[in-house]
Design a protein around this motif. Structure first.
Motif, PDB file in Angstrom:
ATOM      1  N   THR A  48       0.965  -8.296  12.406  1.00  0.00           N
ATOM      2  CA  THR A  48       0.198  -8.654  13.598  1.00  0.00           C
ATOM      3  C   THR A  48       0.565 -10.054  14.068  1.00  0.00           C
ATOM      4  OG1 THR A  48      -1.655  -7.248  12.917  1.00  0.00           O
ATOM      5  CG2 THR A  48      -2.132  -8.976  14.522  1.00  0.00           C
ATOM      6  N   ASP A  80      -4.613  -2.893  -2.272  1.00  0.00           N
ATOM      7  CA  ASP A  80      -5.385  -3.032  -1.032  1.00  0.00           C
ATOM      8  C   ASP A  80      -5.103  -4.370  -0.363  1.00  0.00           C
ATOM      9  OD1 ASP A  80      -6.485  -0.553  -1.492  1.00  0.00           O
ATOM     10  OD2 ASP A  80      -8.320  -1.339  -2.415  1.00  0.00           O
ATOM     11  N   PHE A  81      -5.019  -5.436  -1.177  1.00  0.00           N
ATOM     12  CA  PHE A  81      -4.732  -6.758  -0.623  1.00  0.00           C
ATOM     13  C   PHE A  81      -3.365  -6.776   0.049  1.00  0.00           C
ATOM     14  CE2 PHE A  81      -2.418 -10.746  -1.383  1.00  0.00           C
ATOM     15  CZ  PHE A  81      -3.156 -11.597  -0.575  1.00  0.00           C
ATOM     16  N   SER A  82      -2.365  -6.174  -0.609  1.00  0.00           N
ATOM     17  CA  SER A  82      -1.010  -6.161  -0.057  1.00  0.00           C
ATOM     18  C   SER A  82      -0.963  -5.404   1.267  1.00  0.00           C
ATOM     19  CB  SER A  82      -0.041  -5.517  -1.059  1.00  0.00           C
ATOM     20  OG  SER A  82       0.049  -6.298  -2.238  1.00  0.00           O
ATOM     21  N   LYS A  83      -1.691  -4.303   1.349  1.00  0.00           N
ATOM     22  CA  LYS A  83      -1.736  -3.554   2.609  1.00  0.00           C
ATOM     23  C   LYS A  83      -2.348  -4.409   3.715  1.00  0.00           C
ATOM     24  CE  LYS A  83      -2.090   1.051   0.502  1.00  0.00           C
ATOM     25  NZ  LYS A  83      -2.957   2.234   0.291  1.00  0.00           N
ATOM     26  N   SER A  84      -3.411  -5.115   3.400  1.00  0.00           N
ATOM     27  CA  SER A  84      -4.050  -5.989   4.393  1.00  0.00           C
ATOM     28  C   SER A  84      -3.121  -7.124   4.786  1.00  0.00           C
ATOM     29  CB  SER A  84      -5.357  -6.558   3.829  1.00  0.00           C
ATOM     30  OG  SER A  84      -6.272  -5.528   3.537  1.00  0.00           O
ATOM     31  N   LEU A  85      -2.425  -7.686   3.782  1.00  0.00           N
ATOM     32  CA  LEU A  85      -1.510  -8.793   4.066  1.00  0.00           C
ATOM     33  C   LEU A  85      -0.346  -8.339   4.928  1.00  0.00           C
ATOM     34  CD1 LEU A  85      -0.788 -11.734   3.588  1.00  0.00           C
ATOM     35  CD2 LEU A  85       0.389 -11.054   1.485  1.00  0.00           C
ATOM     36  N   SER A 137      -0.351  -5.911   7.102  1.00  0.00           N
ATOM     37  CA  SER A 137      -0.888  -5.748   8.451  1.00  0.00           C
ATOM     38  C   SER A 137      -1.065  -7.096   9.132  1.00  0.00           C
ATOM     39  CB  SER A 137      -2.235  -5.007   8.384  1.00  0.00           C
ATOM     40  OG  SER A 137      -2.810  -4.893   9.664  1.00  0.00           O
ATOM     41  N   ASN A 138      -1.536  -8.085   8.386  1.00  0.00           N
ATOM     42  CA  ASN A 138      -1.758  -9.414   8.943  1.00  0.00           C
ATOM     43  C   ASN A 138      -0.433 -10.070   9.325  1.00  0.00           C
ATOM     44  OD1 ASN A 138      -3.588 -11.669   9.519  1.00  0.00           O
ATOM     45  ND2 ASN A 138      -2.554 -12.688   7.812  1.00  0.00           N
TER      46      ASN A 138
END
Length: 434
Positions: A389, A378-383, A385-386
């Motif tokens: 972006t 989950d962290f990697s997916k958020s990272l 995306s960040n």
């Protein structure tokens, strides 16, 4: 030679060129959606964008490994759940074996200790007359209405009752050669926890073992407790109770031999044991089986060396043997338990309970590892995306702003063209003089 251009025309031409270049840039921004398309547009933003997108791509690749790890751990976890179900089925099978115990209990029925004539003299049943008799005396005495009678087990000062079942031994010197009755003798046997005794309606002593092991029972009297114990171990006083002297030296064996029900459950237990092994072998995913002792390494970042962040999940070899489950059979060996033996069944029952606890511990460990991998996933997916972006914000164009800018530039371009036309008209005014 160069053609002279008036200052007004030159200014109008320069303005038109500048506006055209700006309009062309705005059109490119709208067409590509990016305000920075090459390093010449903005070197810092261009190369920072490449770096951020490169890291996002690396994490995207790592996500595939994390996804495989999640499935590998889930496969092992489901395998443990299924093995747990089989273990519980094996427990039920063992409980069925333990329930079929009657045929495996050693039992001995002695000769009658009271006659019908004695029962008539006492006015009581044969059973009650027997229970009231004294156990001591140099010789047997007939029971009458006024005499309780005795078995004539001996007139020694000290008495000894000894019972052996498997590796357990019970010895008692509590009985009295002069005052203890058959009822007291029965109670003392029942206190041992190794056998039970009773007097049946025919006045016979009935001894049953509480387990399937051979029971040795002996009674003796002598001048001292030690001598009485020696006599008991020789079974010298057994005949007074209708037992044989060999009921201590060789023991009371199981009546009937074996339980057919237990024998019929051997294959059922062994089939469950085989399926436990098969499940452990089939719980792998993508070539990695944590229930076969394989090791799973999950990488969480793009770095190397000491900066590399990863998780190692060490599997365990889950087999029936490693869980401590012996093969069911009719003998007791290092690898086989005897279904006809209560002690063996108790040992197997304990082993099954321990196996369940071991599986629970393994499942808990896998669950913890799974939580870590999923959290990092989950962290990697958020990272990712960040990073994407942030990279896009450096080079992407604001479509609304670019469209408004282009519209304004087109208006200015038309005005510049009009200004150029007016400047040219002023120059053309000279021709009117000719």
């Amino acid at each position: 030679m160069a053609t002279a251009i008036s200052s007004g025309v030159r200014n109008a031409l320069n303005s038109l060129t500048s506006v055209g270049d700006a309009a062309q840039a705005a059109q490119q921004h709208l067409a590509t959606g990016r305000k920075v398309n090459t390093a010449t547009d903005n070197a810092v933003n261009y190369f920072t964008n490449i770096s951020l997108n490169s890291r996002a791509d690396q994490f995207t690749g790592l996500l595939d490994g994390m996804s495989n790890a999640v499935q590998t751990i889930n496969s092992a976890s489901k395998g443990i759940d299924s093995i747990t179900t089989l273990i519980k089925s094996a427990q039920s099978t063992v409980k069925q074996m333990q329930a079929e115990a009657t045929a495996n209990r050693p039992t001995k029925t002695g000769t009658a200790l009271t006659t019908a004539a004695e029962s008539a003299l006492t006015g009581k049943s044969i059973k009650d007359t027997t229970l009231d008799k004294l156990i001591g005396g140099a010789s047997a005495v007939t029971a009458t209405a006024s005499v309780a009678g005795n078995l004539g087990a001996g007139a020694g000062v000290a008495t000894a009752l000894t019972i052996v079942s498997g590796s357990s031994t019970y010895t008692s010197n509590a009985l009295s050669s002069t005052t203890s009755t058959v009822r007291d003798f029965i109670n003392e046997i029942n206190k041992s926890g190794l056998a039970t005794a009773s007097i049946n309606d025919s006045g016979q002593l009935v001894v049953n073992g509480v387990g399937s092991n051979t029971v040795q029972i002996g009674y003796g009297q002598a001048a001292t407790n030690a001598a009485a114990l020696t006599a008991a171990q020789a079974g010298t006083g057994n005949t007074a109770f209708g037992l044989a002297t060999t009921d201590y030296t060789t023991g009371v064996s199981a009546s009937g031999g074996n339980s057919a029900v237990r024998s019929n459950l051997i294959q059922q237990f062994n089939d469950l044991r085989t399926q436990i092994d098969n499940l452990g072998e089939d719980a792998g995913y993508n070539g990695t089986n944590l229930l076969a002792g394989n090791k799973l390494s999950v990488t969480f970042n793009e770095k190397t060396g000491s900066d590399l962040n990863k998780l190692d999940v060490q599997g365990q070899t889950i087999t029936s043997s490693n869980l401590g489950l012996l093969t069911a059979g009719t003998t007791t060996t290092a690898t086989t338990f005897n279904v006809q033996n209560d002690t063996d069944l108790s040992t197997v029952s304990d082993a099954l309970t321990t196996a369940l606890a071991s599986l629970k511990s393994t499942a808990s460990s896998l669950g913890s590892s799974l939580s870590i991998v999923q959290a990092r996933q989950d962290f990697s997916k958020s990272l990712i995306s960040n990073l994407q972006t942030g990279a896009d914000s450096l080079v992407n164009a604001d479509q609304n702003q670019e469209a408004a800018t282009l519209l304004a530039l087109q208006t200015r371009q038309q005005l510049s063209q009009t200004a150029l036309s007016l400047s040219n008209q002023a120059a053309q005014g000279v021709l009117r003089l000719f």
